[in-house]
Design a protein around this motif. Structure first.
Motif, PDB file in Angstrom:
ATOM      1  N   LEU A  69       0.821  -1.216   0.000  1.00  0.00           N
ATOM      2  CA  LEU A  69       0.000   0.000   0.000  1.00  0.00           C
ATOM      3  C   LEU A  69       0.851   1.261   0.000  1.00  0.00           C
ATOM      4  O   LEU A  69       0.450   2.283  -0.570  1.00  0.00           O
ATOM      5  CB  LEU A  69      -0.953  -0.003   1.201  1.00  0.00           C
ATOM      6  N   PHE A 101      -6.503   5.805  -0.178  1.00  0.00           N
ATOM      7  CA  PHE A 101      -7.486   5.121  -1.008  1.00  0.00           C
ATOM      8  C   PHE A 101      -8.844   5.071  -0.320  1.00  0.00           C
ATOM      9  O   PHE A 101      -8.939   5.011   0.901  1.00  0.00           O
ATOM     10  CB  PHE A 101      -7.039   3.682  -1.299  1.00  0.00           C
ATOM     11  N   LEU A 152      -9.787  -0.391  -4.519  1.00  0.00           N
ATOM     12  CA  LEU A 152      -9.213   0.801  -3.917  1.00  0.00           C
ATOM     13  C   LEU A 152      -9.016   1.856  -4.991  1.00  0.00           C
ATOM     14  O   LEU A 152      -8.333   1.613  -5.986  1.00  0.00           O
ATOM     15  CB  LEU A 152      -7.849   0.480  -3.280  1.00  0.00           C
ATOM     16  N   PRO A 187     -11.676   2.506   0.068  1.00  0.00           N
ATOM     17  CA  PRO A 187     -11.920   1.080  -0.156  1.00  0.00           C
ATOM     18  C   PRO A 187     -13.398   0.775  -0.348  1.00  0.00           C
ATOM     19  O   PRO A 187     -14.248   1.345   0.328  1.00  0.00           O
ATOM     20  CB  PRO A 187     -11.389   0.427   1.122  1.00  0.00           C
ATOM     21  N   LEU A 214      -7.483  -5.610  -4.042  1.00  0.00           N
ATOM     22  CA  LEU A 214      -6.725  -6.221  -2.952  1.00  0.00           C
ATOM     23  C   LEU A 214      -7.587  -7.267  -2.253  1.00  0.00           C
ATOM     24  O   LEU A 214      -8.659  -6.955  -1.744  1.00  0.00           O
ATOM     25  CB  LEU A 214      -6.294  -5.152  -1.948  1.00  0.00           C
ATOM     26  N   THR A 237      -5.566   1.065   4.132  1.00  0.00           N
ATOM     27  CA  THR A 237      -5.884   1.542   2.781  1.00  0.00           C
ATOM     28  C   THR A 237      -6.235   3.029   2.811  1.00  0.00           C
ATOM     29  O   THR A 237      -5.813   3.786   1.934  1.00  0.00           O
ATOM     30  CB  THR A 237      -7.020   0.742   2.110  1.00  0.00           C
TER      31      THR A 237
END
Length: 192
Positions: A134, A169, A189, A171, A149, A164
């Motif tokens: 990440l 990101f 993501l 998610p 992921l 994340t």
């Protein structure tokens, strides 16, 4: 499909992770979400990358630290590269990055230090490779790209969500399947 994959697990070379339930789930998510140039990190046998290339017609690269895995990916018709996570790839190189990380929590005293350990062991927390992945995946992800992921409940789902988000990101669960011993989820993501 996943029953067939589980039956084939371990049939080939014992030094390369073979497709199983988690592979099938990642492939399902990738066939729905992947676009543009695709990188599958930790490709193992190359099965997921092969599915993406054949069924979606996308330019797909499979990378793995294990040279035996990169060779098997090439035997499947996938460009197989020996690589440590995303390190050798240039910035903005991929529109989709897929990763089924080694996620089994492993007591350091019980590690066996071979290629299968590298394919399965996620360290004590199960997140040993998720965190560095990440930290770097955003660099190789093109604008408008997506990271797929795979996350196991064994690694601490909420902890992975926090990682994340810390990496910038947003998610979103794409597919999920529960088993008696764990729940597997593929997160999409996207940059916030």
């Amino acid at each position: 499909m996943t029953d067939d994959l589980a039956a084939r697990r371990g049939v080939d070379d014992a030094v390369v992770y073979q497709p199983a339930e988690d592979s099938g789930l990642l492939a399902e998510a990738a066939l729905a979400e992947a676009h543009g140039r695709v990188l599958e990190v930790g490709t193992g046998s190359g099965w997921v990358a092969q599915q993406i290339a054949e069924e979606r017609g996308l330019d797909t690269v499979g990378s793995d630290l294990n040279p035996h895995a990169a060779r098997q990916a090439r035997e499947r018709g996938v460009e197989g590269v020996v690589a440590d996570l995303c390190s050798p790839f240039r910035a903005d190189a991929f529109d989709t990055v897929c990763f089924n990380p080694p996620y089994l929590p492993t007591d350091p005293d019980n590690e066996w230090d071979d290629w299968m350990e590298h394919a399965l062991s996620g360290g004590e927390s199960g997140r040993a490779l998720i965190e560095p992945f990440l930290d770097d995946v955003g660099r190789v992800l093109a604008p408008g790209g997506v990271v797929l992921l795979l996350v196991s409940s064994l690694t601490g789902y909420d902890e992975v969500l926090a990682l994340t988000e810390d990496a910038g990101f947003a998610p979103e669960p794409v597919v999920e399947e529960s088993f008696p011993f764990e729940t597997l989820t593929v997160l999409a993501l996207r940059r916030e």
